[in-house]
Design a protein around this motif. Structure first.
Motif, mmCIF file in Angstrom:
data_model
loop_
_atom_site.group_PDB
_atom_site.id
_atom_site.type_symbol
_atom_site.label_atom_id
_atom_site.label_comp_id
_atom_site.label_asym_id
_atom_site.label_seq_id
_atom_site.Cartn_x
_atom_site.Cartn_y
_atom_site.Cartn_z
ATOM 1 N N LEU A 77 20.397 -92.930 -30.744
ATOM 2 C CA LEU A 77 20.956 -92.085 -29.694
ATOM 3 C C LEU A 77 21.312 -90.705 -30.238
ATOM 4 O O LEU A 77 21.164 -89.692 -29.528
ATOM 5 N N LEU A 78 21.768 -90.656 -31.475
ATOM 6 C CA LEU A 78 22.099 -89.373 -32.088
ATOM 7 C C LEU A 78 20.853 -88.501 -32.242
ATOM 8 O O LEU A 78 20.859 -87.308 -31.908
ATOM 9 N N VAL A 79 19.775 -89.110 -32.730
ATOM 10 C CA VAL A 79 18.521 -88.358 -32.892
ATOM 11 C C VAL A 79 17.958 -87.948 -31.533
ATOM 12 O O VAL A 79 17.465 -86.830 -31.355
ATOM 13 N N ALA A 80 18.027 -88.867 -30.554
ATOM 14 C CA ALA A 80 17.522 -88.544 -29.219
ATOM 15 C C ALA A 80 18.320 -87.413 -28.581
ATOM 16 O O ALA A 80 17.755 -86.502 -27.961
ATOM 17 N N THR A 81 19.636 -87.447 -28.736
ATOM 18 C CA THR A 81 20.473 -86.375 -28.205
ATOM 19 C C THR A 81 20.169 -85.055 -28.897
ATOM 20 O O THR A 81 20.105 -83.999 -28.250
ATOM 21 N N PHE A 82 19.977 -85.116 -30.200
ATOM 22 C CA PHE A 82 19.630 -83.911 -30.952
ATOM 23 C C PHE A 82 18.312 -83.315 -30.473
ATOM 24 O O PHE A 82 18.190 -82.098 -30.306
ATOM 25 N N SER A 83 17.320 -84.174 -30.245
ATOM 26 C CA SER A 83 16.012 -83.676 -29.838
ATOM 27 C C SER A 83 16.005 -83.154 -28.401
ATOM 28 O O SER A 83 15.265 -82.218 -28.085
ATOM 29 N N LEU A 84 16.828 -83.747 -27.526
ATOM 30 C CA LEU A 84 16.833 -83.337 -26.127
ATOM 31 C C LEU A 84 17.749 -82.148 -25.861
ATOM 32 O O LEU A 84 17.385 -81.235 -25.105
ATOM 33 N N LEU A 85 18.926 -82.160 -26.463
ATOM 34 C CA LEU A 85 19.900 -81.108 -26.193
ATOM 35 C C LEU A 85 19.836 -79.961 -27.191
ATOM 36 O O LEU A 85 20.364 -78.883 -26.922
ATOM 37 N N GLY A 86 19.208 -80.201 -28.358
ATOM 38 C CA GLY A 86 19.146 -79.155 -29.374
ATOM 39 C C GLY A 86 18.482 -77.875 -28.897
ATOM 40 O O GLY A 86 19.041 -76.771 -29.067
ATOM 41 N N VAL A 140 14.923 -72.950 -38.482
ATOM 42 C CA VAL A 140 14.627 -74.330 -38.877
ATOM 43 C C VAL A 140 15.259 -75.321 -37.910
ATOM 44 O O VAL A 140 14.669 -76.359 -37.584
ATOM 45 N N PHE A 141 16.457 -75.029 -37.421
ATOM 46 C CA PHE A 141 17.105 -75.944 -36.482
ATOM 47 C C PHE A 141 16.278 -76.077 -35.207
ATOM 48 O O PHE A 141 16.081 -77.192 -34.691
ATOM 49 N N ALA A 142 15.784 -74.966 -34.690
ATOM 50 C CA ALA A 142 14.969 -75.016 -33.478
ATOM 51 C C ALA A 142 13.682 -75.788 -33.712
ATOM 52 O O ALA A 142 13.251 -76.591 -32.876
ATOM 53 N N ARG A 143 13.056 -75.558 -34.857
ATOM 54 C CA ARG A 143 11.813 -76.270 -35.146
ATOM 55 C C ARG A 143 12.067 -77.756 -35.364
ATOM 56 O O ARG A 143 11.248 -78.609 -35.010
ATOM 57 N N LEU A 144 13.219 -78.083 -35.936
ATOM 58 C CA LEU A 144 13.526 -79.485 -36.197
ATOM 59 C C LEU A 144 13.777 -80.255 -34.900
ATOM 60 O O LEU A 144 13.394 -81.423 -34.778
ATOM 61 N N THR A 145 14.398 -79.606 -33.931
ATOM 62 C CA THR A 145 14.624 -80.287 -32.653
ATOM 63 C C THR A 145 13.303 -80.604 -31.958
ATOM 64 O O THR A 145 13.122 -81.693 -31.397
ATOM 65 N N HIS A 146 12.362 -79.657 -31.987
ATOM 66 C CA HIS A 146 11.062 -79.902 -31.366
ATOM 67 C C HIS A 146 10.258 -80.933 -32.161
ATOM 68 O O HIS A 146 9.511 -81.727 -31.583
#
Length: 273
Positions: free
Chosen positions: A26-35, A70-76
């Motif tokens: 859930l943490l990774v999913a939230t990071f990928s969706l809301l990041g 890097v944060f933006a690229r990591l979320t995508h």
């Protein structure tokens, strides 16, 4: 005088390891969706003047060689890896389970043919199959998705066939058939309850395999091609700068570890009934 006794059953607790695994997922999913919404930065925008910038308030994980956030690229990249892995695992589960049930139900020549097909598919290593399709169409997400699905369906076939055979030969199914119940009832009443725990365990494992395969292909340069952000390709891009900018290589490695660890912990113990 009548005495009524009531025994309160202790509350069922969610096992620790699956709960921890679900929390990581859930943490990774939230990071990928809301990041992407949270940071609001285009992952493809370059700024050579800010090349290899360390983490700060503007760039939470720093910038890469081309000045991209890097944060933006990591979320995508997390969206791509998690989404494609889950899609491939689910797509492999549907035909694998159906063929496994057909083989166990029909038996005879049908079962022998399907088992031979599964054995032929297993003779070619799954990662090699994905590699061949990725080499034919470099950077094509459809080819990667097809290769991952074709490499995973055999596991679902073998598990569902092995679990369905004793159920179909059991007294409960035989009694249901004598009472005139049809295939839909047998599937819903007898087969699905026996298959659901096994499939619930197999799905996270196959999704973890898909995530690792996708990252491995990206790392060797035959998976998702730049500038599309992907965990394996990001590791390849950041590896030459591990000495001067160690936070770069640490970011995709940590995200990949959390993603796979969450999937493995999720099936670490038997789920509560």
């Amino acid at each position: 005088m009548t005495v009524h006794l009531s025994l309160a059953l202790p509350p069922r607790r969610w096992p620790l390891r699956p709960a921890l695994g679900l929390g990581l997922l859930l943490l990774v999913a939230t990071f990928s969706l809301l990041g992407p919404w949270l940071i609001g930065v285009d992952p493809a925008v370059q700024s050579l003047a800010h090349s290899l910038q360390p983490p700060d308030s503007n760039h939470w994980l720093g910038t890469d060689l081309l000045g991209r956030d890097v944060f933006a690229r990591l979320t995508h990249a997390a969206q791509l890896s998690l989404g494609l892995a889950l899609l491939a695992a689910l797509s492999a589960a549907v035909p694998g389970v159906l063929l496994g049930l057909i083989a166990a139900w029909r038996g005879g020549a049908v079962e022998r043919t399907l088992v031979l097909l599964a054995d032929a598919a297993m003779s070619l290593p799954g990662l090699l199959l994905v590699l061949l399709l990725a080499a034919v169409a470099p950077g094509n997400l459809g080819a990667l998705y097809l290769g991952l699905s074709l490499s995973l369906w055999v596991e679902y076939f073998r598990v569902s066939r092995a679990a369905a055979r004793p159920v179909l030969a059991g007294d409960a199914v035989q009694a249901s058939r004598l009472l005139g119940f049809g295939p839909v009832y047998l599937l819903r009443r007898h087969l699905l309850p026996a298959l659901t725990p096994l499939l619930g365990t197999l799905l996270p494992f196959s999704a973890a395999q898909a995530v690792l395969a996708l990252a491995a292909l990206g790392f060797i340069g035959v998976g998702v091609q730049p500038p599309t952000p992907e965990l394996g390709s990001m590791m390849t891009e950041f590896l030459p700068f591990y000495a001067e900018a160690p936070w770069l290589i640490a970011a995709p490695v940590a995200l990949l570890m959390l993603l796979v660890l969450g999937m493995m912990l999720f099936v670490g113990e038997e789920m509560p009934e």
